[in-house]
Motif scaffolding. Structure first.
Motif, PDB file in Angstrom:
ATOM      1  N   ILE A 187       0.866  -1.178   0.000  1.00 55.10           N
ATOM      2  CA  ILE A 187       0.000   0.000   0.000  1.00 55.10           C
ATOM      3  C   ILE A 187       0.900   1.225   0.000  1.00 55.10           C
TER       4      ILE A 187
ATOM      5  N   ASP B 125       2.119   4.815  -2.854  1.00 56.63           N
ATOM      6  CA  ASP B 125       2.035   5.513  -4.139  1.00 56.63           C
ATOM      7  C   ASP B 125       3.392   5.552  -4.843  1.00 56.63           C
TER       8      ASP B 125
ATOM      9  N   GLN C  83       0.515  -3.660  -6.095  1.00 55.20           N
ATOM     10  CA  GLN C  83       0.547  -2.345  -5.468  1.00 55.20           C
ATOM     11  C   GLN C  83      -0.853  -1.730  -5.436  1.00 55.20           C
ATOM     12  N   VAL C  84      -1.212  -1.200  -4.267  1.00 52.80           N
ATOM     13  CA  VAL C  84      -2.497  -0.543  -4.061  1.00 52.80           C
ATOM     14  C   VAL C  84      -2.206   0.880  -3.595  1.00 52.80           C
ATOM     15  N   SER C  85      -2.967   1.843  -4.081  1.00 53.88           N
ATOM     16  CA  SER C  85      -2.718   3.239  -3.718  1.00 53.88           C
ATOM     17  C   SER C  85      -3.078   3.503  -2.261  1.00 53.88           C
ATOM     18  N   SER C  86      -2.704   4.670  -1.772  1.00 60.04           N
ATOM     19  CA  SER C  86      -2.968   5.031  -0.378  1.00 60.04           C
ATOM     20  C   SER C  86      -4.459   5.132  -0.079  1.00 60.04           C
TER      21      SER C  86
ATOM     22  N   PHE D 279      -6.789   2.894  -0.346  1.00 59.38           N
ATOM     23  CA  PHE D 279      -6.895   1.457  -0.613  1.00 59.38           C
ATOM     24  C   PHE D 279      -8.196   0.824  -0.164  1.00 59.38           C
ATOM     25  N   LYS D 280      -9.035   1.558   0.532  1.00 62.69           N
ATOM     26  CA  LYS D 280     -10.165   0.939   1.225  1.00 62.69           C
ATOM     27  C   LYS D 280     -11.185   0.303   0.292  1.00 62.69           C
TER      28      LYS D 280
ATOM     29  N   GLU E 296     -10.284  -1.059  -2.771  1.00 65.93           N
ATOM     30  CA  GLU E 296      -9.628  -2.107  -3.562  1.00 65.93           C
ATOM     31  C   GLU E 296      -9.165  -3.293  -2.719  1.00 65.93           C
ATOM     32  N   LEU E 297      -8.676  -3.029  -1.524  1.00 62.59           N
ATOM     33  CA  LEU E 297      -8.068  -4.087  -0.715  1.00 62.59           C
ATOM     34  C   LEU E 297      -9.040  -5.209  -0.339  1.00 62.59           C
TER      35      LEU E 297
END
Length: 389
Positions: free
Chosen positions: A294, A296, A314-317, A319-320, A322-323
């Motif tokens: 998590i 950028d 990779q997940v952006s900041s 993330f809620k 997508e995760l």
């Protein structure tokens, strides 16, 4: 000054660095100070403090004086109206202290003794020792024989971990854990601080109990969570069993009437406790099948893929959204890596609680640090992985 945070360190340099970073952020809107006492560490804890945190007061003891004396030395230098006794293997949220000071606890004022909070381990799971009852012989026996698990709703059996309160319910308790204690400095000094005859393991029980004897109230505050890696601050070596037994015997001899039966019972009980704890230790060999970062920072992703030898999702900041879909229905072991450069500790702690699962582990990359850190069990020493260019 409102708050002095006292951190006693011994050979946990990387956990200390992360802890101090978290406390600095938590004091941004509070008139406070940090005092680090080092108990003669053999690692480069002191050099790290001088290099990275040159403006923080550092006390370098020339010997390992133990938990009680080390903290007493730190409190003697404190200027805050309140003090927080804090383990170096902890991570506080940015709003931990403001939540406590803005809460209704302040209305208790003269009655208030120690404030504790909700502690979680490195896997996001609640640590039941966050709140406890007085370990009388009967209460200790319910722990030893596991009766508190069998009858968690019955008052006769559920006092050891103060199970009259849930982990998310604030309220009065008898005993709080020394990993996180907030109290008035004057009260601490009035009681003489931690009993320096306790080297470890019974010191927090003793101080909590003396607070009660002084007519004050100890309070478990569930509205903020703090990570306590736990296994890191005390290595369970060959001396652990004897120290634990000696500590419990000291506490009972000090506060309760002795009898032959009582003494034999506590010898058996403390030995049993220590034996179980000692044999739970062992760093997890859990194989990680996939990683989620998590962050950028695309360059960080490339570094970690090279280091870990695996592709990383990779997940952006933000993330809620997508995760959850990534974790839903998973059957493999996943490790989530949080980049503290883009995520506050409060968000990281909340995510650990929300996404905790036996298949999920967590690491944190502290801001402007060249390592990631975490623990897969409250009984493990934890793991530090260095990130090189």
């Amino acid at each position: 000054m409102q708050l002095s945070v006292i951190i006693l360190n011994y050979n946990v340099r990387y956990f200390l660095e992360q802890c101090v970073l978290s406390v600095q952020a938590a004091l941004q809107h509070i008139d406070g100070e940090i005092i680090v006492i080092d108990n003669n560490s053999s690692d480069d804890s002191c050099q790290m403090m001088k290099t990275r945190f040159p403006n923080i007061k550092l006390i370098e003891n020339k010997e390992n004086t133990g938990f009680p004396k080390g903290n007493n030395i730190g409190v003697a230098e404190a200027k805050g109206e309140y003090i927080c006794i804090l383990n170096p293997d902890t991570v506080v949220a940015e709003d931990t202290f403001t939540k406590i000071f803005n809460s209704k606890l302040q209305t208790l004022n003269s009655q208030l003794g120690i404030i504790g909070c909700k502690l979680i381990d490195g896997t996001g799971n609640f640590l039941p020792e966050s709140k406890r009852g007085i370990p009388t012989p009967w209460v200790a026996s319910t722990k030893i024989f596991g009766l508190y698990k069998i009858f968690p709703k019955m008052e006769l059996f559920n006092q050891y971990y103060a199970q009259q309160l849930s982990e998310n319910q604030s309220g009065k308790v008898d005993i709080l854990v020394g990993a996180f204690m907030v109290m008035k400095r004057d009260l601490y000094n009035e009681l003489g601080g931690f009993d320096e005859n306790c080297f470890m393991y019974s010191d927090d029980i003793d101080l909590s109990y003396r607070i009660l004897q002084n007519g004050k109230i100890n309070y478990y505050f569930s509205e903020t969570s703090v990570i306590h890696y736990k296994g890191e601050s005390t290595v369970k070596d060959g001396t652990y069993m004897k120290r634990f037994q000696d500590a419990m015997e000291y506490f009972y001899a000090k506060h309760f009437k002795k009898s032959g039966f009582f003494s034999v019972f506590m010898k058996i009980g403390s030995f049993f406790f220590a034996f179980l704890k000692k044999n739970k230790i062992g760093i997890s060999n859990r194989k990680i099948d996939s990683y989620i970062l998590i962050s950028d920072n695309e360059l960080l992703k490339e570094k970690l893929e090279k280091l870990l030898g695996k592709n990383i999702k990779q997940v952006s900041s933000s993330f809620k959204n997508e995760l959850p879909s990534l974790l839903n229905g998973m059957s493999a072991n996943v490790e989530i890596i949080f980049d503290h450069h883009v995520l506050p500790f409060s968000t990281i702690i909340s995510a650990m609680e929300l996404y905790k699962n036996e298949k999920v582990s967590f690491k944190i990359i502290p801001n402007q640090s060249n390592f990631m850190i975490g623990s897969n069990s409250s009984n493990d020493r934890g793991e530090v992985i260095f990130i090189t260019d």
